[in-house]
Design an enzyme around this catalytic site. Sequence first.
Site, PDB file in Angstrom:
ATOM      1  N   ASP A  82       0.859  -1.190   0.000  1.00 26.55           N
ATOM      2  CA  ASP A  82       0.000   0.000   0.000  1.00 26.55           C
ATOM      3  C   ASP A  82       0.896   1.242   0.000  1.00 26.55           C
ATOM      4  OD1 ASP A  82      -2.372   1.481   0.229  1.00 26.55           O
ATOM      5  OD2 ASP A  82      -2.343   1.408   2.431  1.00 26.55           O
ATOM      6  N   HIS A  83       0.584   2.210  -0.822  1.00 32.48           N
ATOM      7  CA  HIS A  83       1.318   3.489  -0.862  1.00 32.48           C
ATOM      8  C   HIS A  83       2.833   3.323  -0.939  1.00 32.48           C
ATOM      9  CE1 HIS A  83      -2.170   6.056  -0.515  1.00 32.48           C
ATOM     10  NE2 HIS A  83      -2.609   5.285   0.451  1.00 32.48           N
ATOM     11  N   HIS A 204      -9.556   4.672  -1.782  1.00 33.25           N
ATOM     12  CA  HIS A 204      -8.892   4.666  -0.471  1.00 33.25           C
ATOM     13  C   HIS A 204      -9.810   5.367   0.534  1.00 33.25           C
ATOM     14  CE1 HIS A 204      -4.537   3.717  -1.643  1.00 33.25           C
ATOM     15  NE2 HIS A 204      -5.253   3.542  -2.733  1.00 33.25           N
ATOM     16  N   GLY A 205      -9.432   5.262   1.813  1.00 33.55           N
ATOM     17  CA  GLY A 205     -10.174   5.998   2.843  1.00 33.55           C
ATOM     18  C   GLY A 205     -11.499   5.356   3.190  1.00 33.55           C
ATOM     19  N   VAL A 227      -9.249  -0.150   3.644  1.00 34.83           N
ATOM     20  CA  VAL A 227      -9.737   0.142   5.001  1.00 34.83           C
ATOM     21  C   VAL A 227      -8.585  -0.100   5.989  1.00 34.83           C
ATOM     22  CG1 VAL A 227     -11.478  -0.364   6.748  1.00 34.83           C
ATOM     23  CG2 VAL A 227     -12.028  -0.716   4.322  1.00 34.83           C
TER      24      VAL A 227
END
Length: 279
Positions: A82-83, A204-205, A227
């Site tokens: 992720d990221h 996202h978020g 999540v």
Amino acid sequence: MALVSGLEIIEECTSRNLVAGAFNTTNLETTMGIVAAVERVGVPTFIQVAPTNVALSGYEYIYDMVARRLADCPVPVALHLDHGKSIGAVEDALAARFTSIMIDASEEPYEENLAVSARARTLVGPELALEAELGSIGGKEDDIGPEQEHRTDPAQVGRFVAEVGCDMLAVSVGNVHGHAPDARIDFDLLARVREATTVPLVVHGGSGLPVEQLGRLHEFGVVKVNVASDLRNAMIRAFGEAWVANPNEASLIRVSQQAVAAITEVVERRIRVLNPVVG
Ligand code: 13P
């Protein structure tokens, strides 16, 4: 079963009109809690970790832990970075045998984002999934941020996706990282992004968005919803409540099991909300 490529999760979700939850892990308890929920509901899923959350474990421990727990899980799961904010992070996750990768150069100007994301594509190769981000998602992700929000411009989507060759595109359409109870998806913008590309979209978020919005995302080509905050909050609350109830509590294993159960409940609820057909 063994970890599968992110491409397999995308394909299965797209063909069955499902949305995969992408749940962030950091440790054993979170991983156990996520997989227990996945086994209950049976929807293909991503387990993911961001570079900020491997400070204690490194990528290899995360891989070993997730792969070991999944060995007897009948539901397909991919292990996703992720990221990944740098090519170095992408290389580290690939070396640890992650099966799905996000490159996030979304804070760079458009051309730089495109160039870094295309470079990630050459490293990730065609057998694994690559997610890139266009537009910048606001809010605070882990210890980073708050990031400045720039909503995805539909006019930029076609060229970006074609030149990067990404398998999923993370979009900024009102979704915000972290505890953001006022975050709302702009469905008109999401629909315009959808018209600009056939590539599956990522939101996202997921923690801050209302349930009725999450339940509509499958209508807009969204294949993956991230999540994190809800899980972290559930885990920290379980330990905090145990201490408040009894500052002399000494059964770490019992409290750990309560934390796992709390995570399972959150994850199961999210998967069901994202997939009204599953019920
Ligand atoms: P939340 O913490 O808001 O759930 O967002 C998680 C996320 O998008 C991770 O990439």
